[in-house]
Structure formats: structure tokens, C-alpha cells
Design an enzyme around this catalytic site. Sequence first.
Site, PDB file in Angstrom:
ATOM      1  N   SER A   1       0.757  -1.085   0.040  1.00 17.22           N
ATOM      2  CA  SER A   1       0.031   0.061  -0.104  1.00 17.22           C
ATOM      3  C   SER A   1       0.894   1.236  -0.134  1.00 17.22           C
ATOM      4  CB  SER A   1      -0.961   0.034   1.231  1.00 17.22           C
ATOM      5  OG  SER A   1      -1.406   1.061   1.648  1.00 17.22           O
TER       6      SER A   1
ATOM      7  N   TYR B   1      -0.761  -1.874  10.246  1.00 20.36           N
ATOM      8  CA  TYR B   1      -1.479  -2.062   8.730  1.00 20.36           C
ATOM      9  C   TYR B   1      -0.177  -1.815   7.946  1.00 20.36           C
ATOM     10  CZ  TYR B   1      -3.536  -1.852   4.157  1.00 20.36           C
ATOM     11  OH  TYR B   1      -3.883  -1.610   2.868  1.00 20.36           O
TER      12      TYR B   1
HETATM   13  N1  NAP Z   1      -8.646   0.034  -1.107  1.00 16.46           N
HETATM   14  C1  NAP Z   1      -7.503   0.544  -1.146  1.00 16.46           C
HETATM   15  O1  NAP Z   1      -7.517   1.772  -0.796  1.00 16.46           O
HETATM   16  C2  NAP Z   1      -6.194   0.231  -0.763  1.00 16.46           C
HETATM   17  C3  NAP Z   1      -4.926   0.983  -0.914  1.00 16.46           C
HETATM   18  C4  NAP Z   1      -3.768   0.214  -0.888  1.00 16.46           C
HETATM   19  C5  NAP Z   1      -3.783  -1.243  -0.847  1.00 16.46           C
HETATM   20  N2  NAP Z   1      -4.926  -1.970  -0.663  1.00 16.46           N
HETATM   21  C6  NAP Z   1      -4.618  -3.383  -0.580  1.00 16.46           C
HETATM   22  O2  NAP Z   1      -5.284  -4.014  -1.813  1.00 16.46           O
HETATM   23  C7  NAP Z   1      -5.719  -5.221  -1.400  1.00 16.46           C
HETATM   24  C8  NAP Z   1      -7.284  -5.449  -1.885  1.00 16.46           C
HETATM   25  O3  NAP Z   1      -7.997  -4.618  -1.004  1.00 16.46           O
HETATM   26  P1  NAP Z   1      -9.493  -4.057  -1.524  1.00 16.46           P
HETATM   27  O4  NAP Z   1      -9.641  -2.416  -1.051  1.00 16.46           O
HETATM   28  O5  NAP Z   1      -9.932  -4.615  -2.626  1.00 16.46           O
HETATM   29  O6  NAP Z   1     -10.073  -4.644  -0.043  1.00 16.46           O
HETATM   30  P2  NAP Z   1     -11.682  -5.323  -0.076  1.00 16.46           P
HETATM   31  O7  NAP Z   1     -12.608  -4.646  -0.844  1.00 16.46           O
HETATM   32  O8  NAP Z   1     -12.065  -5.367   1.716  1.00 16.46           O
HETATM   33  O9  NAP Z   1     -11.769  -6.763  -0.350  1.00 16.46           O
HETATM   34  C9  NAP Z   1     -10.800  -7.845   0.358  1.00 16.46           C
HETATM   35  C10 NAP Z   1     -10.875  -9.023  -0.242  1.00 16.46           C
HETATM   36  O10 NAP Z   1     -10.209  -9.898   0.773  1.00 16.46           O
HETATM   37  C11 NAP Z   1     -10.903 -10.889   0.868  1.00 16.46           C
HETATM   38  N3  NAP Z   1     -10.649 -11.574   2.340  1.00 16.46           N
HETATM   39  C12 NAP Z   1     -10.733 -10.831   3.618  1.00 16.46           C
HETATM   40  N4  NAP Z   1     -10.246 -11.576   4.648  1.00 16.46           N
HETATM   41  C13 NAP Z   1      -9.763 -12.801   3.953  1.00 16.46           C
HETATM   42  C14 NAP Z   1      -9.058 -13.844   4.519  1.00 16.46           C
HETATM   43  N5  NAP Z   1      -8.925 -14.250   5.508  1.00 16.46           N
HETATM   44  N6  NAP Z   1      -8.723 -14.960   3.625  1.00 16.46           N
HETATM   45  C15 NAP Z   1      -9.161 -14.802   2.229  1.00 16.46           C
HETATM   46  N7  NAP Z   1      -9.579 -13.504   1.861  1.00 16.46           N
HETATM   47  C16 NAP Z   1     -10.048 -12.669   2.438  1.00 16.46           C
HETATM   48  C17 NAP Z   1     -12.406 -10.718   1.159  1.00 16.46           C
HETATM   49  O11 NAP Z   1     -13.015 -11.680   0.905  1.00 16.46           O
HETATM   50  P3  NAP Z   1     -14.740 -11.885   1.431  1.00 16.46           P
HETATM   51  O12 NAP Z   1     -15.342 -11.139   0.399  1.00 16.46           O
HETATM   52  O13 NAP Z   1     -14.810 -13.252   1.330  1.00 16.46           O
HETATM   53  O14 NAP Z   1     -14.680 -11.151   2.874  1.00 16.46           O
HETATM   54  C18 NAP Z   1     -12.417  -9.822  -0.314  1.00 16.46           C
HETATM   55  O15 NAP Z   1     -12.368 -10.503  -1.320  1.00 16.46           O
HETATM   56  C19 NAP Z   1      -5.558  -5.353   0.070  1.00 16.46           C
HETATM   57  O16 NAP Z   1      -4.140  -6.317   0.138  1.00 16.46           O
HETATM   58  C20 NAP Z   1      -5.311  -4.055   0.537  1.00 16.46           C
HETATM   59  O17 NAP Z   1      -4.602  -3.957   1.510  1.00 16.46           O
HETATM   60  C21 NAP Z   1      -5.903  -1.202  -0.753  1.00 16.46           C
END
Ligand code: NAP
Length: 249
Positions: free
Chosen positions: A144, A157
Site C-alpha cells: 500500500s 497495517y
Molecule cells: N482499497 C484501498 O484503498 C487499498 C489501498 C492500498 C492497498 N490496498 C490493498 O489492496 C488489497 C485489496 O483491497 P480491497 O480494497 O479490494 O479490499 P476489500 O474490498 O475489503 O476486499 C478484500 C478481499 O479480501 C478477502 N478477504 C478478507 N479476509 C480474507 C481472509 N482471511 N482470507 C481470504 N480472503 C480474505 C475478501 O473476501 P470476503 O469477501 O469473502 O470477505 C475480499 O475479497 C488489500 O491487500 C489491501 O490492503 C487497498
Amino acid sequence: MNNSQHQQKQVAIVTGASRGIGAEIALTLATDGIAVLVNYANSPEKAESVVREIEHQGGQAIAVQADLSHSEAARALFDKAENTLGKVTILVNNAGIMELSPVAEVTDASFERQLSLNLLGPFRLIREASSRLADNGRIINFSSSVVGLYQPTYAAYAATKAALETMTKIAAKELGNRGITVNAIAPGPIATELFLSDKSEELVEHIKNMNPFKRLGEPEDIARVVRFFSKAESAWINGQVIRANGGII
Ligand SMILES: NC(=O)c1ccc[n+]([C@@H]2O[C@H](COP(=O)([O-])OP(=O)(O)OC[C@H]3O[C@@H](n4cnc5c(N)ncnc54)[C@H](OP(=O)(O)O)[C@@H]3O)[C@@H](O)[C@H]2O)c1
């Protein structure tokens, strides 16, 4: 992938692909003819709907439940992918959670939840991939941009993500002898549940204005970068962290 690899079937494991960035990555890779294992933890309907959309477009995908904070999950995902789709050529370590609070208030339980999913999860999958990913394969980890922003409340985090960046660079050197590249993408704020939950409209507006485009990133802004890594053109990029954030830092 090199050119001959490209003639072969490509198979991707995308963790956390039921929604958010992961779902968009699964859809994008499938559009390119890559068979996708859509991993999820708690949202079977959402994962199945991603699979149905891929199949509707003529692609191949399966939804696989696995909580990646558990130690046996990595092996199970590779087993399932190999048995139903074929040898895995791309691993996208996208699943992650974010729990924000000042250091003084971070509980052990919260830190451990983030560590086990954001760091140990990818670690176990990279370890599995080191013997099971196809030669010339790809590993794409998710960091991130907050790793470089040092904002209050992000300590736990950001620490998990910083550690994953370090692991990315070392794994890249270890796996390069099989033509495998290991890189990380460090998105800035992306309009998903992870980012939007618990934020006021004012705060979201403020964060939007931190990059020169004055908008939040969308999942497809990140899926495009993953697509680049899945192609032969990325073969010389290894051990890098791509800060895909519109220029926030
Ligand atoms: N959004 C941002 O602003 C941002 C910025 C920087 C980095 N990131 C990184 O990008 C990645 C994706 O983020 P996102 O924003 O798409 O998150 P999100 O919308 O919250 O989606 C999270 C995904 O991870 C899955 N997940 C959660 N707990 C899990 C577990 N214990 N085992 C397996 N899968 C699990 C969820 O599955 P379920 O639906 O089944 O719960 C969902 O498919 C993450 O690594 C995050 O740290 C995001």
C-alpha cells in the site's frame, strides 16, 4: 511470461477476489483468456457472481473458500487450482484487511489479524509457489502507498505491508533462477469497502484531493497494472514496488 509460455494455458490464483480490487483483477485476467481461481473468505455469493460473469464472457473460473490467515490454506489453494484448472502460472496475493487505530490503542488481536492475513498469508503462498508455480511465472503482492506516508493510525497495517515489500525483493532474487518475477503493487486510496468503510464524506473528499487527479483510484486502475505483470512485456521488471496512486507520493 515469455512468448512460448504464452502459448500454454495460463492459470491465476487471485486471493480475495470476491469483491473490490481482487474481483476486478479476476475479471481482467479472465478477459485475457487466463483461467482464474477466485478465492474468498466470507462472501460465497459475491465470489460465485464473479465466476458467473467470467463464464458469461466465455472464460474459465472457480470460486474457492479459504481463510488465508490459516496455515493450511496456501497448500489447499494450489491443490485446488492444479486439480481443476492446471499448473499455476500467476499468483496474485491481493487479500488483505486494514484496521486503523493509534499505536497506543492497537490490540494484540488486531495486530495479529492483520499480520496473519497481510503478511503470513502471502508468505505461505509464496513459499508454496516456490516449488509449484510454473517456470517463468509471476507473483504479484499487494502493499500500500501508506507505507511511505507515515500517517497516524496506520502503524500496524503499514508495518505488515512494509514487511511484505521486503519479502518481495528477497523472493525475487531467490526465484529468478526459474524465470519467475516477484513484484508488489502499492495502491493509493481505491474506492472499495476497505478504504471507504468508517470514513466521513469530508475525509474521503480530503483524501481525493491529495493526488493531482483529484479522484480516488478505481479497482480497474490497479487491475491494469496486474494485467501488465501477467504479460511477457513485464519480464525484466523484478523485485520492484509499483506505487500505483496517481502521484500521491
Ligand atoms: N482499497 C484501498 O484503498 C487499498 C489501498 C492500498 C492497498 N490496498 C490493498 O489492496 C488489497 C485489496 O483491497 P480491497 O480494497 O479490494 O479490499 P476489500 O474490498 O475489503 O476486499 C478484500 C478481499 O479480501 C478477502 N478477504 C478478507 N479476509 C480474507 C481472509 N482471511 N482470507 C481470504 N480472503 C480474505 C475478501 O473476501 P470476503 O469477501 O469473502 O470477505 C475480499 O475479497 C488489500 O491487500 C489491501 O490492503 C487497498
